[in-house]
Design an enzyme around this catalytic site. Sequence first.
Site, PDB file in Angstrom:
ATOM      1  N   ASP A  23     -36.469 -22.453 -10.247  1.00 47.12           N
ATOM      2  CA  ASP A  23     -35.908 -21.093  -9.584  1.00 47.12           C
ATOM      3  C   ASP A  23     -38.195 -20.481  -9.108  1.00 47.12           C
ATOM      4  O   ASP A  23     -37.645 -19.450  -9.218  1.00 47.12           O
ATOM      5  CB  ASP A  23     -36.345 -20.328 -10.812  1.00 47.12           C
ATOM      6  CG  ASP A  23     -36.756 -20.520 -12.312  1.00 47.12           C
ATOM      7  OD1 ASP A  23     -37.111 -20.937 -12.341  1.00 47.12           O
ATOM      8  OD2 ASP A  23     -35.401 -19.701 -13.316  1.00 47.12           O
TER       9      ASP A  23
ATOM     10  N   HIS B 131     -40.070 -17.824 -15.137  1.00 46.92           N
ATOM     11  CA  HIS B 131     -39.789 -16.945 -15.927  1.00 46.92           C
ATOM     12  C   HIS B 131     -41.011 -18.376 -17.646  1.00 46.92           C
ATOM     13  O   HIS B 131     -40.082 -18.822 -17.744  1.00 46.92           O
ATOM     14  CB  HIS B 131     -38.223 -17.702 -16.273  1.00 46.92           C
ATOM     15  CG  HIS B 131     -37.383 -16.513 -15.361  1.00 46.92           C
ATOM     16  ND1 HIS B 131     -36.868 -17.294 -14.797  1.00 46.92           N
ATOM     17  CD2 HIS B 131     -37.076 -15.421 -14.839  1.00 46.92           C
ATOM     18  CE1 HIS B 131     -36.232 -16.545 -14.030  1.00 46.92           C
ATOM     19  NE2 HIS B 131     -36.351 -15.589 -13.494  1.00 46.92           N
TER      20      HIS B 131
ATOM     21  N   HIS C  13     -35.733 -19.951 -23.273  1.00 51.86           N
ATOM     22  CA  HIS C  13     -35.940 -17.831 -23.818  1.00 51.86           C
ATOM     23  C   HIS C  13     -35.330 -17.999 -25.336  1.00 51.86           C
ATOM     24  O   HIS C  13     -34.564 -16.943 -25.747  1.00 51.86           O
ATOM     25  CB  HIS C  13     -35.053 -17.196 -23.014  1.00 51.86           C
ATOM     26  CG  HIS C  13     -35.532 -17.488 -21.598  1.00 51.86           C
ATOM     27  ND1 HIS C  13     -36.710 -16.761 -21.299  1.00 51.86           N
ATOM     28  CD2 HIS C  13     -35.098 -18.001 -20.248  1.00 51.86           C
ATOM     29  CE1 HIS C  13     -36.737 -17.021 -19.895  1.00 51.86           C
ATOM     30  NE2 HIS C  13     -35.611 -17.844 -19.069  1.00 51.86           N
TER      31      HIS C  13
HETATM   32 ZN   LIG Z   1     -35.697 -19.069 -15.055  1.00 51.85          ZN
END
Ligand SMILES: [Zn+2]
Length: 301
Positions: free
Chosen positions: A233, A158, A119
Amino acid sequence: MSLYYADIFVLPLPSHHRFPMGKYVRLRERLLASGEFREGDFRIPDAASDAEITRAHCPTYLERVAAGRLDAAEVRAIGFPWSERMVERSRRSSGATLAAAREALSRGWSANLAGGTHHAHRARGEGFCVFNDAAIASRALQQEAGLQRIAVIDCDVHQGNGTASIFAGDDSVFTFSIHGARNFPFAKETSDLDVELPDGTRDDEYLWHLERALDETLERSRPQLAIYLAGADPYEGDRLGRLKLTRQGLARRDEMVLGTLAARGIPAAITMAGGYAHDIEDSVDIHANTIRTARRIWDHA
Ligand SMILES: [Zn+2]
């Protein structure tokens, strides 16, 4: 073989903080306890240097991180309170991915027992990510080893938004991300290939999409190195995941990605990325299994 760890560079967090800092030392202990690895396999990486970091990040961003001059909103976006140790840990974790990438080129594979800080953008951090380790490693290997084609295979739940934005319009690094459509980050970037999955996606559906996307990634990028973000995750027991993969499903995912890379002779640098299971031991198990799978595959390659 070498596995790079930075778990001795722990940054101070308040006790209620949701980042599972303890996951990393447990992962190393779990691997040692398996009897499949020796003490000598585990190495502390050098910190990524300013020169290495600024090939992927804006120099003023690095200066401001290093000097603790981020503003309150920037610190909040990262999600860690600023400290010297936060900076050191971020440099070491990027250094670990870089070291793993170098080693992968000579030995087929290696891993950072942390990393996957996807990120982090060129001039800002976000979501527990300060520096983008895959971007730093990619730029270093382009420079040092003259690599012309690298693929980032991001299976964290993500989206790898920072990686996508850093390499937007750059054909030398192909970015692939398979992630939950409704997960953080809510404003997605455009990777070279994005696969967005609905909440509750299960093993078979996930693996169906992954198989096709992996083929397309390797077809389009023909990489000389792959950096694999093996996020734990997508697991059904994850607090932040929204998908419903079982541990067996995640093991099949690792076998699919790593088996395909090994079969095609593509060196793999593996990073752990996210894992926030209700029971942190589940995340540790999933990460440990990724490493053991890599070992098994390359031992037989
Ligand atoms: Zn993640």
